[in-house]
Design a protein around this motif. Structure first.
Motif, short mmCIF file in Angstrom:
data_model
loop_
_atom_site.label_atom_id
_atom_site.label_comp_id
_atom_site.label_asym_id
_atom_site.label_seq_id
_atom_site.Cartn_x
_atom_site.Cartn_y
_atom_site.Cartn_z
N ILE A 92 -63.53 20.67 99.08
CA ILE A 92 -62.56 19.63 98.70
C ILE A 92 -61.22 19.96 99.36
N VAL A 93 -60.59 18.94 99.95
CA VAL A 93 -59.29 19.15 100.61
C VAL A 93 -58.25 18.18 100.04
N PHE A 94 -57.11 18.74 99.61
CA PHE A 94 -55.96 17.94 99.18
C PHE A 94 -54.79 18.27 100.11
N GLY A 95 -53.81 17.37 100.17
CA GLY A 95 -52.55 17.71 100.83
C GLY A 95 -51.74 18.62 99.91
N HIS A 96 -50.97 19.52 100.49
CA HIS A 96 -50.10 20.37 99.67
C HIS A 96 -48.78 19.63 99.45
N THR A 97 -48.90 18.53 98.74
CA THR A 97 -47.77 17.66 98.44
C THR A 97 -47.49 17.77 96.95
N ALA A 98 -46.47 17.09 96.47
CA ALA A 98 -46.17 17.14 95.04
C ALA A 98 -47.41 16.72 94.25
N LEU A 99 -48.07 15.64 94.72
CA LEU A 99 -49.27 15.15 94.01
C LEU A 99 -50.42 16.15 94.13
N GLY A 100 -50.66 16.62 95.36
CA GLY A 100 -51.77 17.55 95.59
C GLY A 100 -51.58 18.86 94.83
N LYS A 101 -50.32 19.32 94.76
CA LYS A 101 -50.03 20.58 94.06
C LYS A 101 -50.28 20.44 92.57
N THR A 154 -55.69 23.28 99.60
CA THR A 154 -54.64 22.30 99.86
C THR A 154 -54.04 22.66 101.22
N ILE A 155 -53.72 21.65 102.02
CA ILE A 155 -53.17 21.93 103.35
C ILE A 155 -51.70 21.51 103.43
N ARG A 156 -50.90 22.36 104.04
CA ARG A 156 -49.48 22.04 104.21
C ARG A 156 -49.33 20.91 105.22
N PRO A 157 -48.57 19.85 104.89
CA PRO A 157 -48.40 18.75 105.84
C PRO A 157 -47.84 19.23 107.19
N ASN A 158 -48.26 18.56 108.26
CA ASN A 158 -47.73 18.81 109.61
C ASN A 158 -48.23 20.09 110.24
N ASN A 159 -49.28 20.72 109.72
CA ASN A 159 -49.77 21.97 110.30
C ASN A 159 -51.13 21.83 110.96
N ILE A 160 -51.96 20.97 110.40
CA ILE A 160 -53.31 20.79 110.97
C ILE A 160 -53.34 19.41 111.62
N ASP A 161 -53.65 19.39 112.91
CA ASP A 161 -53.60 18.11 113.64
C ASP A 161 -54.67 17.15 113.12
N SER A 162 -54.26 15.90 112.91
CA SER A 162 -55.26 14.90 112.54
C SER A 162 -56.08 14.55 113.79
N SER A 195 -34.44 5.50 100.01
CA SER A 195 -34.36 6.52 101.06
C SER A 195 -34.29 5.82 102.40
N GLU A 196 -33.48 6.42 103.27
CA GLU A 196 -33.32 5.79 104.59
C GLU A 196 -34.24 6.48 105.57
N GLY A 197 -34.84 5.69 106.45
CA GLY A 197 -35.56 6.24 107.59
C GLY A 197 -36.81 7.02 107.26
N VAL A 198 -36.99 8.10 108.05
CA VAL A 198 -38.26 8.84 108.06
C VAL A 198 -38.41 9.73 106.82
N ASP A 199 -39.64 9.82 106.30
CA ASP A 199 -39.95 10.68 105.17
C ASP A 199 -39.76 12.15 105.57
N LEU A 200 -38.90 12.85 104.83
CA LEU A 200 -38.53 14.22 105.19
C LEU A 200 -39.73 15.15 105.32
N SER A 201 -40.66 15.08 104.37
CA SER A 201 -41.76 16.06 104.38
C SER A 201 -42.77 15.80 105.50
N GLU A 202 -42.71 14.63 106.13
CA GLU A 202 -43.65 14.37 107.23
C GLU A 202 -42.93 14.18 108.57
N ALA A 203 -41.60 14.39 108.57
CA ALA A 203 -40.82 14.13 109.79
C ALA A 203 -41.17 15.14 110.88
#
Ligand code: FAD
Length: 321
Positions: A92-101, A154-162, A195-203
């Protein structure tokens, strides 16, 4: 051995977060030729399934219910566990996001399984998977293996290429009916800060300001640079505490953990608590007028100078590209 793997397709305001696609790629890796099923939970979310197929999901299982419109720990656990019981996954794989955590330890507990959290890399040697994860606030990395199934990470966002998106791909999402009951938490209303512009955790690019920015207006040149680079603005807690910006921008141990391709730290000293949130960025540029500032120890490029001179110059140069 080929495994059956479930991944959570995580939505924010009805849109799939990139980490969902990264989770599919991670799922494909540990499935070792087996089947990767994405799970979509929410209210009227089925339309999002196509994008999960396009990023490589073999199947998509959708659990829809009015009570699942917003994330609640017990609502999502009931929905996700129903899929687990039906599919009996080995991974099972979740994102290491607020929800995933929040959700992943609950699922691990219900399944009496282990959980490897905040994975930044996955290696396979002779069929055995090794997971890299930061420890001691990002000061060191450990490599761990799982000795039991199901393997849950859980995987940290922006580390494993989709995987590369194949827009021509389609599939038939399977709807699963789950009776959601006895919720102990009901979300009545969600109040979001605009929030303006790009999502910080995925920028992919972050221009972050610290106390050296000196005022809320001092963030303006940083916003201009971030706009030119298609990035987001972040901040140290020093800047948030001084009321120069909102706490939603805080990066660090008690803020967001980010891993952009480019992190430009402006007027940030480099306290350990700040570095815990950004030191894994791929390229770090530090701008500080103090040549002894600790931030230079983790920077790939350091500019000793006044940020109010350096940042506008960078903006002008990047505009030319
Ligand atoms: P400072 O340390 O004051 O640094 C300002 C820097 O700006 C200096 O290096 C100065 O040389 C430079 N500067 C000033 N003027 C200019 C100029 N014109 N041009 C260029 N450079 C200039 N901090 C976080 O960031 N995130 C966290 O999540 C976090 N969590 C914490 C949790 C705990 C439990 C504790 C105790 C602390 C935490 N902190 C966190 C706070 C942390 O310890 C530091 O106090 C904070 O990071 C300092 O912010 P700063 O670098 O902006 O400010």
């Amino acid at each position: 051995m080929a495994k059956k793997v479930l991944v959570l397709g995580e939505l924010r305001e009805g849109i799939l977060r990139n980490v969902s696609f990264e989770a599919i790629a991670a799922g494909k890796k540990i499935a070792a030729g087996g089947e990767v099923t994405a799970v979509l939970i929410g209210k009227s979310v089925k339309d999002q399934a196509n994008e999960l197929f396009q990023y490589g999901a073999d199947r998509v299982v959708v659990v829809e219910d009015d009570q699942l419109e917003h994330y609640t720990p017990d609502g999502y656990s009931q929905a996700f566990m129903a899929v687990v019981n039906q599919e009996e996954p080995e991974g099972i794989v979740f994102g290491h996001t607020a929800l995933g955590k929040d959700l992943s330890p609950k699922i691990a507990n219900k399944m009496s399984a282990g959980l490897i959290s905040d994975v930044t890399a996955i290696e396979e040697v002779n069929g055995e998977f090794t997971f890299t994860r930061p420890i001691y606030s990002g000061k060191a990395f450990e490599k761990v293996v799982s000795t039991e199934e199901p393997l849950m990470i859980t995987i940290r966002p922006n580390n494993i290429d989709s995987l590369v998106k194949d827009a021509s791909k389609t599939g038939n999402a399977e709807t699963m009916t789950v009776e959601i009951k006895d919720l102990r938490t009901i979300v009545k209303e969600v109040v979001t800060k605009a929030s303006e512009g790009v999502d910080l955790s995925e920028a992919k690019v972050i221009v972050a300001g610290g106390r050296g920015v000196k005022s809320a207006e001092g963030f303006e040149p940083l916003k201009e640079l971030a706009d030119v680079l298609g990035g987001a603005v972040g901040a140290s807690r020093g800047a948030c505490d001084a009321d120069y910006c909102d706490y939603s921008l805080q990066i660090g141990q008690t803020g967001k953990v980010v891993t952009p391709d480019l992190y430009i730290a402006c007027g940030i000293s480099g306290a350990i608590q700040h570095m815990a949130g950004m030191s894994n960025s791929k390229v770090i540029v530090a701008i500080n007028k103090d040549p002894e500032a600790t931030i230079f120890n983790v920077a790939d490029y350091g500019i000793v100078g006044d940020l109010f001179e350096v940042v506008p110059l960078l903006t002008e140069e990047f505009k030319k590209i």
